[in-house]
Design a protein around this motif. Structure first.
Motif, PDB file in Angstrom:
ATOM      1  N   GLN A 183       0.367  -1.280  -0.030  1.00  0.00           N
ATOM      2  CA  GLN A 183      -0.158  -0.177   0.318  1.00  0.00           C
ATOM      3  C   GLN A 183       0.753   1.076   0.304  1.00  0.00           C
ATOM      4  OE1 GLN A 183      -2.789  -0.407   3.442  1.00  0.00           O
ATOM      5  NE2 GLN A 183      -4.425  -1.792   2.666  1.00  0.00           N
ATOM      6  N   TRP A 184       2.166   1.125   0.189  1.00  0.00           N
ATOM      7  CA  TRP A 184       3.025   2.172  -0.109  1.00  0.00           C
ATOM      8  C   TRP A 184       3.716   2.612  -1.262  1.00  0.00           C
ATOM      9  CZ3 TRP A 184       2.843   6.379   3.592  1.00  0.00           C
ATOM     10  CH2 TRP A 184       2.934   5.749   5.136  1.00  0.00           C
ATOM     11  N   ILE A 185       3.570   1.377  -1.903  1.00  0.00           N
ATOM     12  CA  ILE A 185       4.344   1.817  -3.163  1.00  0.00           C
ATOM     13  C   ILE A 185       3.653   2.648  -3.901  1.00  0.00           C
ATOM     14  CG2 ILE A 185       5.048   0.820  -5.274  1.00  0.00           C
ATOM     15  CD1 ILE A 185       5.404  -1.778  -3.820  1.00  0.00           C
ATOM     16  N   PRO A 186       4.094   4.220  -4.728  1.00  0.00           N
ATOM     17  CA  PRO A 186       3.588   5.191  -5.043  1.00  0.00           C
ATOM     18  C   PRO A 186       3.040   4.125  -6.718  1.00  0.00           C
ATOM     19  CG  PRO A 186       6.215   5.254  -4.490  1.00  0.00           C
ATOM     20  CD  PRO A 186       5.665   4.321  -4.000  1.00  0.00           C
ATOM     21  N   ASP A 187       2.652   4.829  -7.046  1.00  0.00           N
ATOM     22  CA  ASP A 187       2.606   4.974  -9.004  1.00  0.00           C
ATOM     23  C   ASP A 187       3.924   5.346 -10.038  1.00  0.00           C
ATOM     24  OD1 ASP A 187      -0.088   3.967  -8.413  1.00  0.00           O
ATOM     25  OD2 ASP A 187      -1.218   5.969  -9.236  1.00  0.00           O
ATOM     26  N   PRO A 188       4.930   4.733 -10.641  1.00  0.00           N
ATOM     27  CA  PRO A 188       5.571   5.725 -11.541  1.00  0.00           C
ATOM     28  C   PRO A 188       5.178   6.935 -11.603  1.00  0.00           C
ATOM     29  CG  PRO A 188       4.441   3.841 -12.369  1.00  0.00           C
ATOM     30  CD  PRO A 188       4.049   3.561 -11.869  1.00  0.00           C
ATOM     31  N   GLY A 189       6.568   7.203 -11.114  1.00  0.00           N
ATOM     32  CA  GLY A 189       6.937   8.781 -11.400  1.00  0.00           C
ATOM     33  C   GLY A 189       5.808   9.221 -10.068  1.00  0.00           C
ATOM     34  N   HIS A 190       5.329   9.031  -9.808  1.00  0.00           N
ATOM     35  CA  HIS A 190       5.185   9.836  -8.052  1.00  0.00           C
ATOM     36  C   HIS A 190       5.745   9.151  -6.893  1.00  0.00           C
ATOM     37  CE1 HIS A 190       1.274  11.016  -9.778  1.00  0.00           C
ATOM     38  NE2 HIS A 190       1.028  10.667 -10.685  1.00  0.00           N
ATOM     39  N   GLY A 191       5.405  10.089  -5.854  1.00  0.00           N
ATOM     40  CA  GLY A 191       6.232   9.728  -4.602  1.00  0.00           C
ATOM     41  C   GLY A 191       5.120  10.114  -3.322  1.00  0.00           C
ATOM     42  N   TYR A 192       6.694  10.515  -2.478  1.00  0.00           N
ATOM     43  CA  TYR A 192       6.386  11.598  -1.041  1.00  0.00           C
ATOM     44  C   TYR A 192       7.506  12.396  -0.673  1.00  0.00           C
ATOM     45  CZ  TYR A 192       3.816   6.727  -0.417  1.00  0.00           C
ATOM     46  OH  TYR A 192       2.872   5.670  -0.279  1.00  0.00           O
ATOM     47  N   THR A 193       6.693  13.111   0.156  1.00  0.00           N
ATOM     48  CA  THR A 193       7.500  14.689   1.026  1.00  0.00           C
ATOM     49  C   THR A 193       7.695  13.587   1.887  1.00  0.00           C
ATOM     50  OG1 THR A 193       7.319  15.795  -0.480  1.00  0.00           O
ATOM     51  CG2 THR A 193       7.958  16.574   1.343  1.00  0.00           C
ATOM     52  N   ILE A 194       9.215  13.631   3.589  1.00  0.00           N
ATOM     53  CA  ILE A 194       9.332  13.438   4.461  1.00  0.00           C
ATOM     54  C   ILE A 194       9.536  14.670   5.299  1.00  0.00           C
ATOM     55  CG2 ILE A 194       9.774  11.955   6.221  1.00  0.00           C
ATOM     56  CD1 ILE A 194      10.268  10.153   3.417  1.00  0.00           C
ATOM     57  N   SER A 195       8.728  15.474   5.997  1.00  0.00           N
ATOM     58  CA  SER A 195       9.218  16.391   6.993  1.00  0.00           C
ATOM     59  C   SER A 195      10.028  15.814   8.680  1.00  0.00           C
ATOM     60  CB  SER A 195       7.878  17.600   6.928  1.00  0.00           C
ATOM     61  OG  SER A 195       6.913  17.731   6.496  1.00  0.00           O
ATOM     62  N   PHE A 196      10.710  16.270   8.620  1.00  0.00           N
ATOM     63  CA  PHE A 196      11.804  15.608   9.464  1.00  0.00           C
ATOM     64  C   PHE A 196      11.891  17.272  10.122  1.00  0.00           C
ATOM     65  CE2 PHE A 196      13.375  12.807   6.196  1.00  0.00           C
ATOM     66  CZ  PHE A 196      13.299  11.860   7.306  1.00  0.00           C
ATOM     67  N   ALA A 197      12.061  16.263  11.846  1.00  0.00           N
ATOM     68  CA  ALA A 197      12.711  17.673  12.867  1.00  0.00           C
ATOM     69  C   ALA A 197      13.037  17.035  14.190  1.00  0.00           C
ATOM     70  CB  ALA A 197      10.727  18.728  13.915  1.00  0.00           C
ATOM     71  N   GLY A 198      14.093  17.175  14.886  1.00  0.00           N
ATOM     72  CA  GLY A 198      14.970  16.839  15.370  1.00  0.00           C
ATOM     73  C   GLY A 198      15.011  15.357  15.293  1.00  0.00           C
ATOM     74  N   GLY A 199      15.099  15.185  13.734  1.00  0.00           N
ATOM     75  CA  GLY A 199      15.699  14.174  13.700  1.00  0.00           C
ATOM     76  C   GLY A 199      14.872  12.543  12.604  1.00  0.00           C
ATOM     77  N   LYS A 200      13.523  13.506  13.729  1.00  0.00           N
ATOM     78  CA  LYS A 200      12.824  12.468  13.122  1.00  0.00           C
ATOM     79  C   LYS A 200      11.902  12.332  12.143  1.00  0.00           C
ATOM     80  CE  LYS A 200      13.173  10.920  17.874  1.00  0.00           C
ATOM     81  NZ  LYS A 200      12.420  10.606  19.103  1.00  0.00           N
ATOM     82  N   ALA A 201      11.455  11.521  11.491  1.00  0.00           N
ATOM     83  CA  ALA A 201      10.186  11.717  10.931  1.00  0.00           C
ATOM     84  C   ALA A 201       8.718  12.218  11.305  1.00  0.00           C
ATOM     85  CB  ALA A 201      10.064   9.916   9.474  1.00  0.00           C
ATOM     86  N   ILE A 202       7.959  13.366  10.537  1.00  0.00           N
ATOM     87  CA  ILE A 202       7.010  13.746  11.641  1.00  0.00           C
ATOM     88  C   ILE A 202       6.054  13.630  10.573  1.00  0.00           C
ATOM     89  CG2 ILE A 202       7.951  14.967  13.698  1.00  0.00           C
ATOM     90  CD1 ILE A 202       7.677  17.522  12.048  1.00  0.00           C
ATOM     91  N   ARG A 203       5.853  13.633   9.348  1.00  0.00           N
ATOM     92  CA  ARG A 203       4.971  13.934   8.528  1.00  0.00           C
ATOM     93  C   ARG A 203       5.139  13.189   7.347  1.00  0.00           C
ATOM     94  NH1 ARG A 203       3.587  19.498   8.728  1.00  0.00           N
ATOM     95  NH2 ARG A 203       4.394  19.349   6.946  1.00  0.00           N
ATOM     96  N   ASP A 204       3.814  13.168   6.207  1.00  0.00           N
ATOM     97  CA  ASP A 204       4.258  12.961   4.741  1.00  0.00           C
ATOM     98  C   ASP A 204       2.954  13.062   3.714  1.00  0.00           C
ATOM     99  OD1 ASP A 204       2.442  10.149   3.995  1.00  0.00           O
ATOM    100  OD2 ASP A 204       2.942  10.191   6.222  1.00  0.00           O
ATOM    101  N   ARG A 205       3.656  13.338   2.683  1.00  0.00           N
ATOM    102  CA  ARG A 205       2.892  13.730   2.012  1.00  0.00           C
ATOM    103  C   ARG A 205       2.947  13.398   0.230  1.00  0.00           C
ATOM    104  NH1 ARG A 205       3.152  17.504  -2.147  1.00  0.00           N
ATOM    105  NH2 ARG A 205       4.675  17.499  -2.166  1.00  0.00           N
ATOM    106  N   ALA A 206       1.870  12.606  -0.047  1.00  0.00           N
ATOM    107  CA  ALA A 206       1.971  12.036  -1.317  1.00  0.00           C
ATOM    108  C   ALA A 206       1.895  13.000  -2.531  1.00  0.00           C
ATOM    109  CB  ALA A 206       1.065  11.160  -1.374  1.00  0.00           C
ATOM    110  N   PHE A 207       2.621  12.422  -3.459  1.00  0.00           N
ATOM    111  CA  PHE A 207       2.237  13.974  -4.353  1.00  0.00           C
ATOM    112  C   PHE A 207       2.771  12.815  -6.062  1.00  0.00           C
ATOM    113  CE2 PHE A 207       6.854  13.841  -3.458  1.00  0.00           C
ATOM    114  CZ  PHE A 207       7.225  13.651  -4.955  1.00  0.00           C
TER     115      PHE A 207
END
Length: 221
Positions: A197-221
């Protein structure tokens, strides 16, 4: 997703993960990862359309990477042109061994491959290795974790430099669907029912936000 700058204000920290565009392997539903195959004409056209639609992150002042495979290099070139970038070979796709370039139907029709496929379906601890030198799920995850550790180390250096220069800390990687899914499971465990369920379609992906070295949020595009 803010980190305090040394000179006041706040810095955003992001890692963008983009899956390469469509290949013959995608079109023919092959098991493939090690095969170094190019994008198809359809794959390039799709990326050009997505770029024109404005879905891709701005990489001004970003550190950029690919897995070094032809399909990721072509994807990066199509989206971002001749921007300088480096390679992270540990973030290559799973190696399916003897099954590289075969469809499920072809595997089903070969007695030896079918027996191995049935073994794969029965083994639930990730130890099954694909025939003739392929990865196991466990070895693949271990390699991807090593690649992520390398990426995170480079991104931390980016964060340190951006605390001084006033830019946001941004890294971008063009890699593979399985690698991206493994990365998202690593950063956001138990947020999806399964790996697929995490695999994006070809050409798409995710942006991961970091704070204090830890991943805190994701956004698909």
């Amino acid at each position: 997703n803010h980190t305090k700058r040394l000179n006041g204000g706040y810095m955003n920290s992001y890692i963008h993960l983009i899956r390469h565009g469509i290949t013959a392997g995608n079109e023919n539903r092959w098991y493939y990862g090690r095969m170094d195959i190019p994008l198809t004409a359809r794959g390039i056209a799709q990326l050009e359309k997505l770029r024109a639609d404005g879905i891709y992150p701005n990489v001004q002042n970003a550190d950029c990477y690919t897995s070094g495979m032809l399909r990721t290099e072509q994807t990066f070139q199509t989206i971002y042109g001749d921007l300088p970038h480096k390679t992270l070979p540990l973030l290559r796709e799973m190696n399916f061994g003897a099954w590289e370039g075969m469809s499920f139907e072809e595997i089903e029709q070969d007695t030896a491959h079918k027996a191995a496929f049935d073994d794969w379906m029965r083994v639930t601890d990730g130890s099954f290795a694909f025939p003739e030198g392929g990865d196991s799920v466990n070895s693949f995850y271990a390699r991807v974790r090593g690649g992520l550790a390398e990426l995170e180390g480079l991104h931390r250096l980016k964060e340190l430099s951006c605390r001084h220069n006033g830019n946001d800390a941004v890294s971008l990687v063009v890699c593979h669907g399985g690698v991206i899914a493994a990365a998202m499971e690593h950063y956001f465990p138990r947020q999806r029912e399964n790996f697929w369920q995490w695999i994006p379609d070809p050409g798409h992906g995710y942006t991961i936000s970091f704070a204090g070295g830890k991943a805190i949020r994701d956004r698909a595009f």
